[in-house]
Design a protein around this motif. Structure first.
Motif, mmCIF file in Angstrom:
data_model
loop_
_atom_site.group_PDB
_atom_site.id
_atom_site.type_symbol
_atom_site.label_atom_id
_atom_site.label_comp_id
_atom_site.label_asym_id
_atom_site.label_seq_id
_atom_site.Cartn_x
_atom_site.Cartn_y
_atom_site.Cartn_z
ATOM 1 N N ASP A 123 111.697 74.767 7.975
ATOM 2 C CA ASP A 123 111.237 76.085 9.064
ATOM 3 C C ASP A 123 109.797 75.796 8.040
ATOM 4 O OD1 ASP A 123 111.653 76.776 6.386
ATOM 5 O OD2 ASP A 123 111.962 79.031 6.921
ATOM 6 N N SER A 124 109.395 76.034 7.032
ATOM 7 C CA SER A 124 108.458 76.031 6.609
ATOM 8 C C SER A 124 107.678 75.849 4.877
ATOM 9 C CB SER A 124 107.560 77.251 6.810
ATOM 10 O OG SER A 124 106.283 77.260 5.927
ATOM 11 N N THR A 125 107.391 74.769 5.121
ATOM 12 C CA THR A 125 106.783 74.570 3.409
ATOM 13 C C THR A 125 105.729 75.706 2.705
ATOM 14 O OG1 THR A 125 104.592 73.444 3.844
ATOM 15 C CG2 THR A 125 106.721 72.066 3.625
ATOM 16 N N LYS A 165 109.029 67.857 8.941
ATOM 17 C CA LYS A 165 108.674 68.140 9.960
ATOM 18 C C LYS A 165 109.236 69.976 9.913
ATOM 19 C CE LYS A 165 112.984 66.538 12.010
ATOM 20 N NZ LYS A 165 113.412 65.841 12.719
ATOM 21 N N GLN A 166 108.514 70.646 10.451
ATOM 22 C CA GLN A 166 108.820 72.029 10.436
ATOM 23 C C GLN A 166 109.505 72.479 11.305
ATOM 24 O OE1 GLN A 166 106.055 73.575 6.701
ATOM 25 N NE2 GLN A 166 104.669 72.969 8.955
ATOM 26 N N TYR A 167 109.849 73.398 11.634
ATOM 27 C CA TYR A 167 110.906 73.814 12.920
ATOM 28 C C TYR A 167 110.235 76.059 12.812
ATOM 29 C CZ TYR A 167 114.470 75.780 9.943
ATOM 30 O OH TYR A 167 115.497 76.899 9.249
ATOM 31 N N ALA A 168 108.920 75.906 11.880
ATOM 32 C CA ALA A 168 108.368 77.183 12.167
ATOM 33 C C ALA A 168 107.082 76.984 11.265
ATOM 34 C CB ALA A 168 108.977 78.373 11.860
ATOM 35 N N GLY A 169 106.962 75.705 11.341
ATOM 36 C CA GLY A 169 106.221 75.962 10.720
ATOM 37 C C GLY A 169 104.240 76.912 11.035
ATOM 38 N N LYS A 170 103.644 77.793 10.217
ATOM 39 C CA LYS A 170 102.538 78.532 10.126
ATOM 40 C C LYS A 170 101.273 78.047 9.831
ATOM 41 C CE LYS A 170 104.794 80.667 6.734
ATOM 42 N NZ LYS A 170 104.903 82.039 6.004
ATOM 43 N N LYS A 183 87.408 70.065 17.442
ATOM 44 C CA LYS A 183 89.183 69.001 17.709
ATOM 45 C C LYS A 183 89.481 69.121 16.297
ATOM 46 C CE LYS A 183 89.754 67.700 22.282
ATOM 47 N NZ LYS A 183 90.251 66.270 22.434
ATOM 48 N N LYS A 184 90.840 70.693 15.790
ATOM 49 C CA LYS A 184 91.929 70.618 14.923
ATOM 50 C C LYS A 184 92.326 69.252 14.291
ATOM 51 C CE LYS A 184 93.560 74.653 12.473
ATOM 52 N NZ LYS A 184 93.115 75.888 11.963
ATOM 53 N N LEU A 185 92.405 68.814 13.358
ATOM 54 C CA LEU A 185 93.136 68.094 12.390
ATOM 55 C C LEU A 185 93.657 68.429 11.287
ATOM 56 C CD1 LEU A 185 92.541 64.265 12.674
ATOM 57 C CD2 LEU A 185 91.583 65.488 9.762
ATOM 58 N N GLY A 206 94.239 72.143 8.870
ATOM 59 C CA GLY A 206 94.215 73.737 8.073
ATOM 60 C C GLY A 206 95.158 73.741 6.252
ATOM 61 N N ILE A 207 94.010 74.995 6.024
ATOM 62 C CA ILE A 207 94.728 75.353 5.022
ATOM 63 C C ILE A 207 95.192 76.668 5.181
ATOM 64 C CG2 ILE A 207 94.478 75.980 2.664
ATOM 65 C CD1 ILE A 207 92.419 73.864 2.562
ATOM 66 N N LEU A 208 96.880 76.982 4.437
ATOM 67 C CA LEU A 208 97.078 78.532 4.761
ATOM 68 C C LEU A 208 97.541 79.408 3.253
ATOM 69 C CD1 LEU A 208 98.287 80.862 6.381
ATOM 70 C CD2 LEU A 208 100.207 80.380 6.804
ATOM 71 N N ILE A 235 98.825 72.979 3.252
ATOM 72 C CA ILE A 235 98.268 72.315 3.865
ATOM 73 C C ILE A 235 98.861 70.993 5.130
ATOM 74 C CG2 ILE A 235 96.689 70.594 3.457
ATOM 75 C CD1 ILE A 235 95.963 70.852 0.731
ATOM 76 N N GLY A 236 98.163 71.481 6.302
ATOM 77 C CA GLY A 236 98.151 70.858 7.158
ATOM 78 C C GLY A 236 98.079 69.431 7.553
ATOM 79 N N ILE A 237 98.035 68.939 7.756
ATOM 80 C CA ILE A 237 97.174 67.546 8.617
ATOM 81 C C ILE A 237 98.316 66.807 9.181
ATOM 82 C CG2 ILE A 237 95.018 65.121 7.557
ATOM 83 C CD1 ILE A 237 95.150 67.946 5.705
HETATM 84 C C1 BTN Z 1 95.674 76.376 10.132
HETATM 85 O O1 BTN Z 1 95.520 77.811 11.349
HETATM 86 O O2 BTN Z 1 94.223 76.361 10.101
HETATM 87 C C2 BTN Z 1 96.497 76.444 8.565
HETATM 88 C C3 BTN Z 1 97.310 75.332 8.990
HETATM 89 C C4 BTN Z 1 98.570 75.373 7.897
HETATM 90 C C5 BTN Z 1 99.479 74.623 7.878
HETATM 91 C C6 BTN Z 1 100.298 74.432 6.724
HETATM 92 S S1 BTN Z 1 101.691 72.526 7.469
HETATM 93 C C7 BTN Z 1 101.951 73.573 5.548
HETATM 94 C C8 BTN Z 1 102.068 75.179 5.257
HETATM 95 N N1 BTN Z 1 103.527 74.719 5.794
HETATM 96 C C9 BTN Z 1 103.259 76.236 6.787
HETATM 97 O O3 BTN Z 1 104.479 76.614 7.051
HETATM 98 N N2 BTN Z 1 101.854 75.730 7.019
HETATM 99 C C10 BTN Z 1 101.450 75.077 6.258
#
Ligand code: BTN
Length: 242
Positions: free
Chosen positions: A20-22, A41-46, A108-110, A112-114, A131-133
């Motif tokens: 769902d999300s790492t 891949k993630q099906y509910a990435g945040k 444009k966004k490449l 991000g960090i949560l 981290i998502g890239i």
């Molecule tokens: C942003 O909104 O800029 C932050 C994006 C963060 C995405 C990453 S992908 C790996 C990790 N798992 C998530 O669900 N979100 C972060």
């Protein structure tokens, strides 16, 4: 891999085909400090501020479980992680930083960090750094086409995501150990990679939308911006819209 085995910090690496999300996975109490949780891949990435992070295959999605630290270290951690990523990606493309931690190219966004935390008093007891890239993605859906890009789109080639990951981890480890020892000394370097200084920014602060001119960042990583009346304001965390 050899790289990971040779490192002191990241000894536990868990790779999933899909999550769902790492970040959610890393929040579980079963993972030791410095675990690396990776998903193809993630099906509910945040994303930040409750947004979703579109997570198709071909990109990098990972989270790091960090040991407790004081709350004041949260912003420096954001800043130094952003720098670590930007510095790694600069080996491939002329990417920039947008405070506090967006990785951008041509607005444009490449990436991000949560960072998600559980705290008790002044201490962050649990820290998950996600981290998502966007690495290999060539097409983005209609709603984000105008605001998202990838390394593959910018440089017109495909990448091994591990290669990018190793460089980010390598940089992160360097900056993180510095961060624990003293104040962040990468502010100056961070500023060189920033695209917004002197520019008008729109920011959401306490539910209010404001237009400010971005001036710089403090040695703690706070944003310094000037309002319509010429007053300087220090911003600790908030969302910036271009
Ligand atoms: C942003 O909104 O800029 C932050 C994006 C963060 C995405 C990453 S992908 C790996 C990790 N798992 C998530 O669900 N979100 C972060």
């Amino acid at each position: 891999s050899d790289y990971l085995a040779s490192k002191t910090l990241f000894k536990h690496c868990f790779i999933f085909n899909e999550l769902d999300s790492t970040n959610n996975e890393a929040m579980k109490s079963t993972y030791p400090h410095y675990s690396l949780i990776i998903a193809e891949k993630q099906y509910a990435g945040k994303g930040r501020s409750g947004r979703k992070w579109v997570s198709d295959e071909g990109n990098l999605y990972f989270s790091i479980v960090l040991p407790p630290m004081p709350v004041e270290q949260l912003l420096p951690l954001n800043i130094s992680t952003g720098y670590a990523i930007c510095d790694a990606l600069r080996n491939y493309a002329d990417v920039s930083l947008k405070w506090p931690n967006d990785i951008v190219f041509n607005n444009k966004k490449l990436g991000g960090i949560l960072i998600e935390t559980k705290f008790s008093g002044n201490i962050l007891e649990k820290i998950v750094l996600g981290i998502g890239i966007n690495v290999n993605q060539l097409d983005f859906s209609h709603d984000i086409k105008e605001i998202a890009t990838s390394l593959a789109i910018i440089t017109e080639r495909q990448y091994r995501t591990e290669e990018i990951l190793w460089q980010i981890l390598n940089n992160f480890e360097k900056n993180y150990t510095d961060l624990l020892k003293k104040r962040i000394d990468i502010i100056e370097k961070w500023c060189k990679y920033s695209m917004n200084f002197g520019k008008m920014i729109k920011i959401h602060l306490d539910g209010e939308k404001m237009e400010l001119i971005e001036k710089g960042i403090t040695d703690k990583g706070e944003l310094i911006a000037v309002d319509h009346f010429g007053n300087e304001r220090k911003i600790v965390l908030g969302d910036i819209y271009l």
